[in-house]
Write a protein that holds these residues in place. Structure first.
Motif, PDB file in Angstrom:
ATOM      1  N   ARG A 322      -5.720   0.783  -5.955  1.00 29.64           N
ATOM      2  CA  ARG A 322      -5.541  -0.400  -5.106  1.00 29.64           C
ATOM      3  C   ARG A 322      -4.908   0.022  -3.793  1.00 29.64           C
ATOM      4  O   ARG A 322      -3.856   0.636  -3.778  1.00 29.64           O
ATOM      5  CB  ARG A 322      -4.667  -1.405  -5.862  1.00 29.64           C
ATOM      6  CG  ARG A 322      -5.346  -1.865  -7.149  1.00 29.64           C
ATOM      7  CD  ARG A 322      -4.357  -2.402  -8.134  1.00 29.64           C
ATOM      8  NE  ARG A 322      -3.413  -1.378  -8.566  1.00 29.64           N
ATOM      9  CZ  ARG A 322      -2.327  -1.630  -9.275  1.00 29.64           C
ATOM     10  NH1 ARG A 322      -2.028  -2.866  -9.590  1.00 29.64           N
ATOM     11  NH2 ARG A 322      -1.521  -0.661  -9.651  1.00 29.64           N
ATOM     12  N   ASP A 324      -4.268  -0.800   0.605  1.00 25.87           N
ATOM     13  CA  ASP A 324      -4.254  -1.739   1.724  1.00 25.87           C
ATOM     14  C   ASP A 324      -5.436  -1.433   2.641  1.00 25.87           C
ATOM     15  O   ASP A 324      -5.547  -0.303   3.121  1.00 25.87           O
ATOM     16  CB  ASP A 324      -2.958  -1.563   2.527  1.00 25.87           C
ATOM     17  CG  ASP A 324      -1.790  -2.275   1.888  1.00 25.87           C
ATOM     18  OD1 ASP A 324      -1.750  -3.507   1.985  1.00 25.87           O
ATOM     19  OD2 ASP A 324      -0.933  -1.601   1.296  1.00 25.87           O
ATOM     20  N   GLY A 331       3.091  -2.896   7.628  1.00 22.18           N
ATOM     21  CA  GLY A 331       3.985  -2.062   8.419  1.00 22.18           C
ATOM     22  C   GLY A 331       4.962  -2.882   9.253  1.00 22.18           C
ATOM     23  O   GLY A 331       6.004  -2.374   9.675  1.00 22.18           O
TER      24      GLY A 331
HETATM   25  C1  LIG Z   1       3.033  -0.452   4.229  1.00 22.39           C
HETATM   26  C2  LIG Z   1       2.142   0.742   4.050  1.00 22.39           C
HETATM   27  C3  LIG Z   1       1.225   0.758   3.009  1.00 22.39           C
HETATM   28  C4  LIG Z   1       0.380   1.848   2.815  1.00 22.39           C
HETATM   29  N1  LIG Z   1      -0.540   1.781   1.818  1.00 22.39           N
HETATM   30  C5  LIG Z   1      -1.432   2.800   1.689  1.00 22.39           C
HETATM   31  C6  LIG Z   1      -2.476   2.713   0.737  1.00 22.39           C
HETATM   32  O1  LIG Z   1      -2.617   1.706   0.017  1.00 22.39           O
HETATM   33  N2  LIG Z   1      -3.334   3.760   0.630  1.00 22.39           N
HETATM   34  C7  LIG Z   1      -3.223   4.874   1.435  1.00 22.39           C
HETATM   35  O2  LIG Z   1      -4.022   5.789   1.325  1.00 22.39           O
HETATM   36  N3  LIG Z   1      -2.252   4.969   2.366  1.00 22.39           N
HETATM   37  C8  LIG Z   1      -1.365   3.970   2.510  1.00 22.39           C
HETATM   38  N4  LIG Z   1      -0.386   4.073   3.461  1.00 22.39           N
HETATM   39  C9  LIG Z   1      -0.309   5.272   4.306  1.00 22.39           C
HETATM   40  C10 LIG Z   1       0.099   6.540   3.564  1.00 22.39           C
HETATM   41  O3  LIG Z   1       1.339   6.381   2.905  1.00 22.39           O
HETATM   42  C11 LIG Z   1       0.123   7.709   4.555  1.00 22.39           C
HETATM   43  O4  LIG Z   1      -1.067   7.777   5.249  1.00 22.39           O
HETATM   44  C12 LIG Z   1       0.365   9.023   3.843  1.00 22.39           C
HETATM   45  O5  LIG Z   1       1.682   9.086   3.343  1.00 22.39           O
HETATM   46  C13 LIG Z   1       0.142  10.237   4.751  1.00 22.39           C
HETATM   47  O6  LIG Z   1       1.068  10.228   5.812  1.00 22.39           O
HETATM   48  P1  LIG Z   1       0.638  10.109   7.358  1.00 22.39           P
HETATM   49  O7  LIG Z   1      -0.528   9.176   7.427  1.00 22.39           O
HETATM   50  O8  LIG Z   1       1.858   9.563   8.019  1.00 22.39           O
HETATM   51  O9  LIG Z   1       0.273  11.487   7.817  1.00 22.39           O
HETATM   52  C14 LIG Z   1       0.469   2.972   3.681  1.00 22.39           C
HETATM   53  C15 LIG Z   1       1.394   2.966   4.732  1.00 22.39           C
HETATM   54  C16 LIG Z   1       2.217   1.855   4.927  1.00 22.39           C
HETATM   55  C17 LIG Z   1       3.182   1.842   6.063  1.00 22.39           C
END
Ligand SMILES: Cc1cc2nc3c(=O)[nH]c(=O)nc-3n(C[C@H](O)[C@H](O)[C@H](O)COP(=O)(O)O)c2cc1C
Length: 355
Positions: A322, A324, A331
């Protein structure tokens, strides 16, 4: 060396993983005697909570916060404030393919390269579940600086931008996108729905404004208020860009266009513009502190993407589980929390040096 803490005088450390039993934060350096209860923290967590509408991940977490220490008879004691949030809706089997192959754009390969070992369930520590702990800590920070109002909203999704002439503050909490422009929110329903249904994702820009920041908070050179805010916001998962004030657009202006002219006002200067985003020389001017944070599209998508396994074989990965479709939406409360945490720290630092 391990970098799980942020802040100087008002300092917090987060702990926990996506699929562990719980996660949380320890806030150290909070002044004593500040009224604080779980009810002061919960509303901010509710804003970030997943599964509240179809535009965010369907993981269902109540994100109920418990204060374990540092508060007595409703007031902070000056000792470490420990905050805990239980994880209740983990589905680790969704991540069996992530154990074998790296998700491009996620932190899988980078964590393996660094630690030689990783908790692949839900991305472990690299999962944005961790941001729940930041939001809880941010609520404590807000209690330290009640004179400051911090407000963030989504400014664009998938490149579709709000019309600032249609900005209505009350709209921000009236739709699932934290969107101040009702017409844009309607358009975004179609954009995010289409991304969700096709298993794709879209990026977003979050704007944030802090008002009531007194002139003088911040520091010259190595702890500039703008660099601290940039560092805090760039530490949020999926954030790929940060601007203060007019940011990159200022580079296309002339000196005349970019000036923030001053006139004498009642009890202090009156600024006629705020291109600088309320900060000059790293120090707050008393104007609203304004910033923009760019979130990339969620890397976890259903379309198979080329990748390699842990043992180096070429393969493809389609990310189930699941997710986002637009991480920038959730965010918004995370940006607000990080801004609150920086400002609370700066308030104490300013008091420490200048009284
Ligand atoms: C509120 C929030 C929800 C997130 N949900 C997801 C998610 O459902 N799936 C996903 O692949 N990344 C999600 N992310 C992003 C990842 O955590 C992030 O891309 C990953 O840790 C790699 O780090 P970077 O993109 O900062 O390099 C989310 C980020 C935020 C701020």
């Amino acid at each position: 060396m391990s970098f799980n803490s942020f802040g100087r005088l008002f300092r917090f450390t987060t702990w926990g993983e996506s699929h562990g039993p719980a996660l949380g934060a320890v806030v150290d350096g909070c002044p004593p005697g500040i009224a604080l209860s779980e009810e002061d923290i919960q509303p901010w967590l509710d804003k970030r909570r997943p599964g509240t509408n179809r535009f965010t991940t369907q993981r269902r977490e109540p994100d109920q916060v418990r204060i374990l220490s540092g508060v007595f008879e409703g007031k902070t004691t000056g000792t470490p404030i420990s905050l805990m949030i239980e994880n209740v809706d983990q589905r680790s089997k969704d991540y069996s393919n992530v154990a074998l192959a790296y998700r491009p754009g996620h932190a899988d390969y980078a964590y393996d390269a660094k630690y030689g070992f990783r908790d692949y369930r839900g991305g472990g520590r690299s999962s944005a579940r961790e941001t729940a702990a930041r939001v809880a800590a941010g609520a404590v920070a807000r209690a330290v600086i009640p004179q400051v109002r911090i407000r963030a909203w989504v400014e664009s999704i998938g490149g579709d931008r709000i019309d600032y002439d249609a900005f209505e503050d009350a709209q921000i909490d009236a739709n699932p996108f934290f969107c101040p422009d009702a017409a844009a929110a309607e358009r975004w329903e179609a954009i995010v729905d289409s991304a969700r249904k096709s298993g794709s994702s879209v990026g977003a820009v979050v704007a944030c404004e802090a008002t009531g920041v007194p002139a003088g908070w911040g520091a010259p050179l190595y702890a500039k208020l703008d660099s601290e805010l940039a560092s805090a916001c760039m530490s949020i998962n999926a954030v790929k860009g940060f601007e203060i004030g007019d940011g990159f657009a200022a580079a296309a202006l002339t000196g005349e266009q970019n000036a923030d002219p001053m006139r004498a006002g009642n009890g202090g200067p009156r600024f006629l513009a705020n291109h600088a985003g309320g900060i000059a020389g790293g120090i707050a001017t008393g104007q609203p502190v304004t910033m923009r944070v760019a979130f990339k599209p969620t890397s976890s998508i259903l379309t198979p993407v080329d990748t390699i396994t842990r043992t180096g074989e070429e393969t493809q990965i389609a990310t189930k589980g699941r997710h986002d479709p637009c991480v920038g939406i959730r965010g918004v409360p995370v940006v607000e929390a990080m801004v609150a945490l920086v400002l609370a720290d700066q308030a104490l630092l300013h008091r420490g040096q200048c009284g």
